[in-house]
Design an enzyme around this catalytic site. Structure first.
Site, PDB file in Angstrom:
ATOM      1  N   LYS A 153      -2.010  -2.799   7.763  1.00 27.98           N
ATOM      2  CA  LYS A 153      -0.905  -1.854   7.586  1.00 27.98           C
ATOM      3  C   LYS A 153      -0.063  -1.778   8.861  1.00 27.98           C
ATOM      4  O   LYS A 153       1.166  -1.732   8.811  1.00 27.98           O
ATOM      5  CB  LYS A 153      -1.445  -0.465   7.196  1.00 27.98           C
ATOM      6  CG  LYS A 153      -1.967  -0.426   5.763  1.00 27.98           C
ATOM      7  CD  LYS A 153      -2.737   0.844   5.430  1.00 27.98           C
ATOM      8  CE  LYS A 153      -3.365   0.727   4.032  1.00 27.98           C
ATOM      9  NZ  LYS A 153      -4.167   1.889   3.639  1.00 27.98           N
TER      10      LYS A 153
ATOM     11  N   GLN B  79      -7.036   6.901   6.098  1.00 35.49           N
ATOM     12  CA  GLN B  79      -7.719   5.834   5.365  1.00 35.49           C
ATOM     13  C   GLN B  79      -9.008   6.377   4.733  1.00 35.49           C
ATOM     14  O   GLN B  79      -9.800   7.063   5.378  1.00 35.49           O
ATOM     15  CB  GLN B  79      -8.025   4.669   6.319  1.00 35.49           C
ATOM     16  CG  GLN B  79      -8.560   3.431   5.636  1.00 35.49           C
ATOM     17  CD  GLN B  79      -7.567   2.766   4.667  1.00 35.49           C
ATOM     18  OE1 GLN B  79      -6.360   2.836   4.865  1.00 35.49           O
ATOM     19  NE2 GLN B  79      -8.075   2.141   3.633  1.00 35.49           N
TER      20      GLN B  79
ATOM     21  N   ASP C  92       0.776   7.889   1.104  1.00 34.46           N
ATOM     22  CA  ASP C  92      -0.135   7.318   0.113  1.00 34.46           C
ATOM     23  C   ASP C  92       0.088   7.892  -1.281  1.00 34.46           C
ATOM     24  O   ASP C  92      -0.469   7.387  -2.254  1.00 34.46           O
ATOM     25  CB  ASP C  92      -1.588   7.643   0.508  1.00 34.46           C
ATOM     26  CG  ASP C  92      -2.272   6.474   1.193  1.00 34.46           C
ATOM     27  OD1 ASP C  92      -1.930   5.328   0.882  1.00 34.46           O
ATOM     28  OD2 ASP C  92      -3.159   6.734   2.020  1.00 34.46           O
TER      29      ASP C  92
END
Ligand code: GUN
Length: 293
Positions: A53, A97, A120
């Site tokens: 990422k 994460q 997200d």
């Protein structure tokens, strides 16, 4: 002969589009988009995902920050860091994460994220907006799958779509997106308590496999001409790769592919699209914030 859905190629096209947008922002004298990532512990898959990422951000010209914590970090500390990112004007979007260590509540963590910075698309506010069809940050993997289907002009309207897996980050949200107006698929969600899995899957025009069980979808379950999207990314040990691991999908590719009209490989299918969705959400967050300031 089946068509391979090349997620890597599509993702690279979209990255070029995003990089061009960043150049426009720069030439207007605007701040460049900034994505931050929180990584807790040292889960091998999470390490790889987050490193990728960060690399993606560099590639399109975004600023990125990585905040690392040991697996023993307590929940209060993590929630405080999230609050800092919520209040940091330079950060447009951020992610935490997953998975997190068992002593930390993922729900609490996700709910602590400012929905406007939820790159997200995991916050209940964003998921709720998605469910009723309002503009929101979409969860990265479902967003990537929908984009792949669109770019390959795969018809979804009136099609029987079977989603295998009901996770909050893939199966459930993709089932909702596919049944919405515009996509118009008839969706069945299959899970661990489903009876007659073989017979349900074998009626599908489109199969989305997202259960994390290598080789779960076998050739006898797949109708000739079906479209198969493999979301599985199980890391298994391998002597064939430098890292010592290889990613394995949920589909027995070798035997299933010959029956398909379209199929995604693993790796190189859905994965690169997931990464690019995060960039798209971050760009959206940055441009929304610019228009507010
Ligand atoms: N773990 C597995 N997939 C994801 C994802 O898309 N986002 C985050 N934050 N964690 C994940």
């Amino acid at each position: 002969m089946y068509n391979l859905i090349d997620g890597k190629k599509v993702a690279s096209e979209i990255k070029k589009e995003i990089a061009a947008e960043v150049l426009k922002l720069k030439s207007n004298g605007s701040k460049i988009p900034h994505l931050a990532a929180i990584l807790v512990g040292n889960n091998g898959s999470s390490e790889t995902y987050v490193a990728n990422k960060v690399k993606d951000c560099e590639e399109v010209g975004f600023k990125s920050s990585l905040l690392r914590f040991g697996s023993d970090v307590d929940e209060v500390t993590l929630l405080r860091e999230i609050e800092k990112l919520n209040n940091d004007d330079d950060v447009d979007g951020f992610i935490v994460q997953l998975p997190l260590p068992a002593h930390i509540s993922e729900h609490k963590v996700i709910e602590a994220i400012d929905p406007e910075k939820d790159a997200d698309g995991f916050h209940p506010v964003n998921l709720g907006k998605m469910v009723i069809g309002l503009t929101s940050y979409l969860p990265a993997t479902p967003y990537g799958i929908v984009e792949l289907l669109k770019r390959y002009r795969i018809e979804t309207s009136g099609k029987n779509c079977v989603v295998i897996g009901r996770s909050n980050i893939v199966g459930r949200p993709v089932s909702i997106l596919l049944s919405q107006k515009g996509m118009d698929a008839t969706v069945t969600v299959i899970h661990s308590r489903t009876k007659n899995i073989q017979s349900l899957v074998s009626q599908a025009d489109i199969i989305i496999a997202a259960i994390g069980s290598p080789g779960f979808v076998t050739a006898d379950m797949v109708k000739v001409g079906a479209v198969v999207i493999d979301v599985g990314t199980t890391r298994i040990e391998s002597s064939e790769t430098r890292s010592g691991f290889k990613l394995t999908g949920d589909v027995d590719f070798e035997n299933v592919a010959p029956k398909c009209s379209y199929i995604t490989p693993v790796p190189g299918g859905v994965g690169p699209m997931t990464r690019v969705s995060l960039l798209r959400n971050t760009l959206l967050a940055a441009t929304k914030r610019l228009s507010h300031s």
